[in-house]
Design a protein around this motif. Structure first.
Motif, PDB file in Angstrom:
ATOM      1  N   GLY A 266       1.039  -1.669  -0.230  1.00  0.00           N
ATOM      2  CA  GLY A 266      -0.292   0.193   0.215  1.00  0.00           C
ATOM      3  C   GLY A 266       1.020   0.975   0.075  1.00  0.00           C
ATOM      4  O   GLY A 266       0.586   1.849  -0.450  1.00  0.00           O
ATOM      5  N   MET A 267       1.864   1.430   1.072  1.00  0.00           N
ATOM      6  CA  MET A 267       3.117   2.653   1.013  1.00  0.00           C
ATOM      7  C   MET A 267       3.379   2.507  -0.363  1.00  0.00           C
ATOM      8  O   MET A 267       3.721   3.356  -0.581  1.00  0.00           O
ATOM      9  N   LEU A 268       4.549   1.664  -1.038  1.00  0.00           N
ATOM     10  CA  LEU A 268       4.764   1.513  -2.389  1.00  0.00           C
ATOM     11  C   LEU A 268       4.042   2.361  -3.683  1.00  0.00           C
ATOM     12  O   LEU A 268       4.219   3.048  -4.118  1.00  0.00           O
ATOM     13  N   ILE A 269       3.025   1.967  -3.580  1.00  0.00           N
ATOM     14  CA  ILE A 269       2.072   2.285  -4.315  1.00  0.00           C
ATOM     15  C   ILE A 269       1.220   3.356  -4.055  1.00  0.00           C
ATOM     16  O   ILE A 269       0.877   4.378  -5.565  1.00  0.00           O
ATOM     17  N   GLU A 270       0.987   3.788  -3.426  1.00  0.00           N
ATOM     18  CA  GLU A 270       0.777   5.127  -3.046  1.00  0.00           C
ATOM     19  C   GLU A 270       1.593   6.070  -3.382  1.00  0.00           C
ATOM     20  O   GLU A 270       1.681   7.350  -4.335  1.00  0.00           O
ATOM     21  N   PHE A 271       2.457   6.053  -3.202  1.00  0.00           N
ATOM     22  CA  PHE A 271       3.898   6.608  -3.210  1.00  0.00           C
ATOM     23  C   PHE A 271       4.479   6.444  -5.096  1.00  0.00           C
ATOM     24  O   PHE A 271       4.476   7.946  -5.350  1.00  0.00           O
ATOM     25  N   LEU A 272       4.158   5.575  -5.621  1.00  0.00           N
ATOM     26  CA  LEU A 272       4.240   5.083  -7.692  1.00  0.00           C
ATOM     27  C   LEU A 272       2.757   6.301  -7.637  1.00  0.00           C
ATOM     28  O   LEU A 272       3.555   6.964  -8.328  1.00  0.00           O
ATOM     29  N   PHE A 273       2.537   6.278  -7.213  1.00  0.00           N
ATOM     30  CA  PHE A 273       1.022   7.140  -7.971  1.00  0.00           C
ATOM     31  C   PHE A 273       1.201   8.330  -7.946  1.00  0.00           C
ATOM     32  O   PHE A 273       0.725   8.860  -8.741  1.00  0.00           O
ATOM     33  N   GLU A 274       1.541   8.638  -6.665  1.00  0.00           N
ATOM     34  CA  GLU A 274       1.977   9.923  -6.460  1.00  0.00           C
ATOM     35  C   GLU A 274       3.068  10.861  -6.939  1.00  0.00           C
ATOM     36  O   GLU A 274       3.075  12.478  -7.667  1.00  0.00           O
ATOM     37  N   LYS A 275       4.077   9.922  -7.526  1.00  0.00           N
ATOM     38  CA  LYS A 275       5.273  10.455  -8.599  1.00  0.00           C
ATOM     39  C   LYS A 275       4.924  10.443  -9.841  1.00  0.00           C
ATOM     40  O   LYS A 275       5.195  11.065 -10.869  1.00  0.00           O
ATOM     41  N   PHE A 276       3.718   9.661 -10.105  1.00  0.00           N
ATOM     42  CA  PHE A 276       3.282   9.426 -11.280  1.00  0.00           C
ATOM     43  C   PHE A 276       1.387   9.280 -11.484  1.00  0.00           C
ATOM     44  O   PHE A 276       1.188   8.785 -11.750  1.00  0.00           O
ATOM     45  N   PRO A 277       1.417  10.444 -11.164  1.00  0.00           N
ATOM     46  CA  PRO A 277       0.153  10.534 -11.464  1.00  0.00           C
ATOM     47  C   PRO A 277      -0.847   9.835 -12.476  1.00  0.00           C
ATOM     48  O   PRO A 277      -2.086   9.390 -13.228  1.00  0.00           O
ATOM     49  N   ASN A 278      -0.285  10.065 -13.871  1.00  0.00           N
ATOM     50  CA  ASN A 278      -0.504   9.130 -14.872  1.00  0.00           C
ATOM     51  C   ASN A 278       0.097   8.078 -14.982  1.00  0.00           C
ATOM     52  O   ASN A 278       1.601   8.070 -15.655  1.00  0.00           O
ATOM     53  N   PHE A 279      -0.360   7.295 -14.370  1.00  0.00           N
ATOM     54  CA  PHE A 279      -0.200   5.575 -14.201  1.00  0.00           C
ATOM     55  C   PHE A 279       0.917   5.237 -15.521  1.00  0.00           C
ATOM     56  O   PHE A 279       2.033   4.243 -15.569  1.00  0.00           O
ATOM     57  N   GLU A 280       0.471   5.568 -16.738  1.00  0.00           N
ATOM     58  CA  GLU A 280       0.993   4.762 -18.254  1.00  0.00           C
ATOM     59  C   GLU A 280       2.267   5.185 -18.202  1.00  0.00           C
ATOM     60  O   GLU A 280       3.176   4.643 -19.227  1.00  0.00           O
ATOM     61  N   ASP A 281       2.648   6.276 -17.747  1.00  0.00           N
ATOM     62  CA  ASP A 281       3.964   6.541 -17.847  1.00  0.00           C
ATOM     63  C   ASP A 281       5.221   5.914 -16.922  1.00  0.00           C
ATOM     64  O   ASP A 281       6.488   6.098 -17.221  1.00  0.00           O
ATOM     65  N   PHE A 282       4.750   4.843 -16.189  1.00  0.00           N
ATOM     66  CA  PHE A 282       5.459   4.453 -15.361  1.00  0.00           C
ATOM     67  C   PHE A 282       6.185   3.163 -15.828  1.00  0.00           C
ATOM     68  O   PHE A 282       5.453   2.530 -16.466  1.00  0.00           O
TER      69      PHE A 282
ATOM     70  N   LYS B  60       8.832   4.380   2.459  1.00  0.00           N
ATOM     71  CA  LYS B  60       8.983   4.344   3.954  1.00  0.00           C
ATOM     72  C   LYS B  60       9.057   5.857   4.781  1.00  0.00           C
ATOM     73  O   LYS B  60       7.887   5.580   5.789  1.00  0.00           O
ATOM     74  N   GLN B  61       9.901   6.715   4.430  1.00  0.00           N
ATOM     75  CA  GLN B  61      10.023   7.753   4.885  1.00  0.00           C
ATOM     76  C   GLN B  61       8.695   8.842   5.238  1.00  0.00           C
ATOM     77  O   GLN B  61       8.545   9.662   6.161  1.00  0.00           O
ATOM     78  N   ARG B  62       7.936   9.272   4.036  1.00  0.00           N
ATOM     79  CA  ARG B  62       7.136   9.140   3.450  1.00  0.00           C
ATOM     80  C   ARG B  62       5.827   9.002   5.165  1.00  0.00           C
ATOM     81  O   ARG B  62       5.677   9.763   5.521  1.00  0.00           O
ATOM     82  N   PHE B  63       6.015   7.351   4.708  1.00  0.00           N
ATOM     83  CA  PHE B  63       4.752   6.793   5.792  1.00  0.00           C
ATOM     84  C   PHE B  63       5.020   6.651   6.743  1.00  0.00           C
ATOM     85  O   PHE B  63       4.119   7.082   8.098  1.00  0.00           O
TER      86      PHE B  63
ATOM     87  N   SER C  56       1.188  11.572   8.698  1.00  0.00           N
ATOM     88  CA  SER C  56       0.024  11.110   8.844  1.00  0.00           C
ATOM     89  C   SER C  56      -1.051   9.722   7.840  1.00  0.00           C
ATOM     90  O   SER C  56      -1.706   9.308   7.486  1.00  0.00           O
ATOM     91  N   GLU C  57      -1.099  11.387   6.891  1.00  0.00           N
ATOM     92  CA  GLU C  57      -2.096  11.581   5.304  1.00  0.00           C
ATOM     93  C   GLU C  57      -1.732  10.535   4.684  1.00  0.00           C
ATOM     94  O   GLU C  57      -2.755  10.085   4.391  1.00  0.00           O
ATOM     95  N   PHE C  58      -0.204  10.524   4.587  1.00  0.00           N
ATOM     96  CA  PHE C  58       0.476   9.988   3.370  1.00  0.00           C
ATOM     97  C   PHE C  58       0.134   8.326   3.722  1.00  0.00           C
ATOM     98  O   PHE C  58      -0.520   7.205   3.197  1.00  0.00           O
TER      99      PHE C  58
END
Length: 555
Positions: free
Chosen positions: A183-199, A215-218, A222-224
């Motif tokens: 959950g942490m990894l995917i949410e961070f991924l979506f945050e970095k790449f709003p357009n998932f197709e670019d990933f 992990k640092q962001r997590f 608290s919101e993340f």
């Protein structure tokens, strides 16, 4: 006279068959007398039967017993031993030890037969046909580090030993590919790449750095953290975008793992935590219907006799954990894969966890109560890899040592040693690279395997790449010398095996022959006790025996 068929298998078993007949004749009707056969290290014989003392303690004072002590029992065991072409002579020493000297002619004939028929004819005959070996098991999105070295090397070696013994081995990589970290990894991924197709893999860059940043962001936001926890639910409920992101992250990790496995020559089939997840509810239901699962502090647990903490199979929030997955995996391996022996290779710190899982399985009737019966499950624990300071092996910046970096260093040092010996002038660059890899990686593997797996060991490149002493380099040089002798002889080895005659007249010839004949029993011991170091010790002693033979038996 013992038949040739009876003489198949390892020496201990052959002699045990002979001594079984002798013991039955010596003490007729005495139940449960198993021959106690051991290889000798002294000058009195090659093997020894050690039953006399134990037998005397059972039968002394009984009516009709004519023996007056263990030596007399030993003499009777020797007299009753059936005649066999494998035995040259016997003697009794001390308190009834029966020493056996093997026939030189029989030894030579059996070695020659193996040369013609193949080494596989010496493979031990184990009592199982199929085993699961669960090893390596890194976590997705994290790099393989030195901590994975022991599980990967020990697990692969156990699998190879069992496969040599004609056991079908299911090599299982139980990767950590499911759980809250995604959950942490995917949410961070979506945050970095709003357009998932670019990933893609190039966009994410270093997966380890990506994991640390998420992990640092997590930990700090608290919101993340709340969004990440919701992402776990969305992933586990099968939402397409989350499943797709999870699959991409797994694939990147998988490719990195495969690079390490290829370098080590290790083959595994991945069946990670996610594979067993669909089986968990059904397995929990089965255990509940058997009356094993109880409520405790809002969690569902199995209590294990003699252990003061329960095995939690459903957490208080309704989620599953390692125990849930491991119980489902054990059920699957027993019922779907029909494994007779399931072997888990992890550090000793997980011993209690697996002990609880196995005991829960026994309560459920999945495993027999008697550990000597099959099917059975075994935990193969191992100690830590230490640095020169005696602490857990780390880099100078206290980071865990990456396994890829460690293998790079082993190859670099090995290549430098070869260049120093002048091999760069004799070999092509490709030959130099291949040899550096064989020696470097082999040295790392052997330095780990030669130790009893339960002990910690100090990682020392200088020691493991030394060409003297009990190292892979020493063994490889002995092998290279043998290959050189064969090459320089100009003989057709296939033809020589059929037409040549093995002679064991010299003491060093006989010692080498005896050691070769003990191969099957050593492999069986290493398999039975799950101890690769037993085989390493045999190979080192074989190299020593060969070196003495080579030095003293040249005409």
């Amino acid at each position: 006279m013992a038949t040739e068929e009876e003489n198949a298998g390892n020496l201990k078993r052959k002699l045990a068959k002979l001594f079984q007949l002798s013991l039955e004749a010596t003490v007729p009707g005495e139940p449960d007398v198993e021959p106690l056969i051991a290889a000798c290290t002294g000058r009195f014989g090659d093997y020894q039967c050690n039953n006399a003392m134990g037998l005397w303690s059972k039968i002394k004072g009984r009516p009709g017993i004519e023996f007056r002590g263990p030596p007399a029992v030993g003499q009777a065991i020797m007299r009753n031993l059936p005649q066999s072409e494998m035995v040259e002579s016997c003697s009794v020493a001390g308190p009834g030890f029966v020493n056996v000297v093997l026939s030189r002619n029989w030894m030579a004939q059996n070695i020659q037969k193996m040369l013609v028929d193949g080494i596989e004819t010496w493979a031990p005959k184990l009592s199982i046909k199929r085993a699961v070996v669960d090893f390596s098991s890194p976590n997705i999105a994290k790099e393989m580090h030195v901590g994975h070295l022991r599980s990967t090397i020990i697990g692969d070696t156990l699998a190879r030993m069992l496969e040599f013994s004609n056991v079908e081995v299911l090599r299982r990589n139980h990767v950590g590919d499911w759980g809250t970290q995604f959950g942490m990894l995917i949410e961070f991924l979506f945050e970095k790449f709003p357009n998932f197709e670019d990933f893609n893999e190039a966009a994410i860059g270093d997966l380890q750095a990506f994991y640390k940043a998420s992990k640092q962001r997590f930990d700090a936001d608290s919101e993340f953290k709340a969004r990440a926890q919701k992402a776990v639910v969305r992933l586990q409920s099968g939402e397409q975008a989350y499943r797709q992101a999870w699959a991409q992250i797994c694939e990147i990790s998988r490719r990195e793992f495969d690079q390490v496995y290829q370098r080590l020559g290790v083959h595994l089939e991945e069946k990670g935590e996610s594979f067993y997840n669909p089986y968990i509810p059904g397995v929990i239901e089965v255990l509940t219907n058997l009356g094993l699962v109880e409520e405790s502090r809002d969690a569902r647990v199995i209590f294990i006799e003699g252990i003061n903490i329960p095995l939690i199979v459903v957490k208080s929030d309704g989620g599953y954990n390692y125990a849930s997955t491991d119980m489902a995996a054990l059920w699957y391996r027993l019922n779907e894969e029909k494994a007779e022996w399931i072997i888990y290779v992890t550090d000793v710190g997980q011993q209690q966890h697996f002990d609880m899982v196995f005991k829960a399985a026994k309560r459920a009737g999945w495993l027999p109560a008697n550990d000597s019966q099959y099917p059975k499950a075994s935990h193969v624990g191992f100690g830590l890899v230490l640095g020169e300071d005696g602490k857990r092996f780390r880099t100078r910046s206290t980071e865990v040592v990456r396994l890829a970096d460690l293998l790079d260093e082993a190859k670099t040092r090995s290549k430098a040693a070869l260049v120093e010996r002048g091999k760069a002038a004799e070999w092509t660059e490709e030959e130099l690279e291949q040899t550096a890899e064989a020696i470097g990686y082999g040295a790392v593997k052997y330095a780990d395997l030669k130790n009893n797996r339960l002990t910690n060991y100090t990682f020392d490149f200088d020691q493991m790449l030394n060409d003297k002493g009990n190292t892979a380099v020493y063994l490889l040089y002995a092998h290279a010398r043998i290959c050189s002798i064969i090459r320089k002889s100009g003989k057709d080895i296939g033809e020589l095996k059929k037409t040549g005659t093995i002679v064991l007249d010299h003491a060093d010839e006989r010692a080498l022959g005896l050691h070769l004949l003990q191969f099957a029993e050593v492999v069986e011991e290493a398999c039975t006790n799950l101890l690769p170091n037993v085989l390493c010790e045999y190979l080192y002693n074989l190299s020593e025996n060969f070196t003495r033979f080579y030095s003293n038996c040249q005409e």
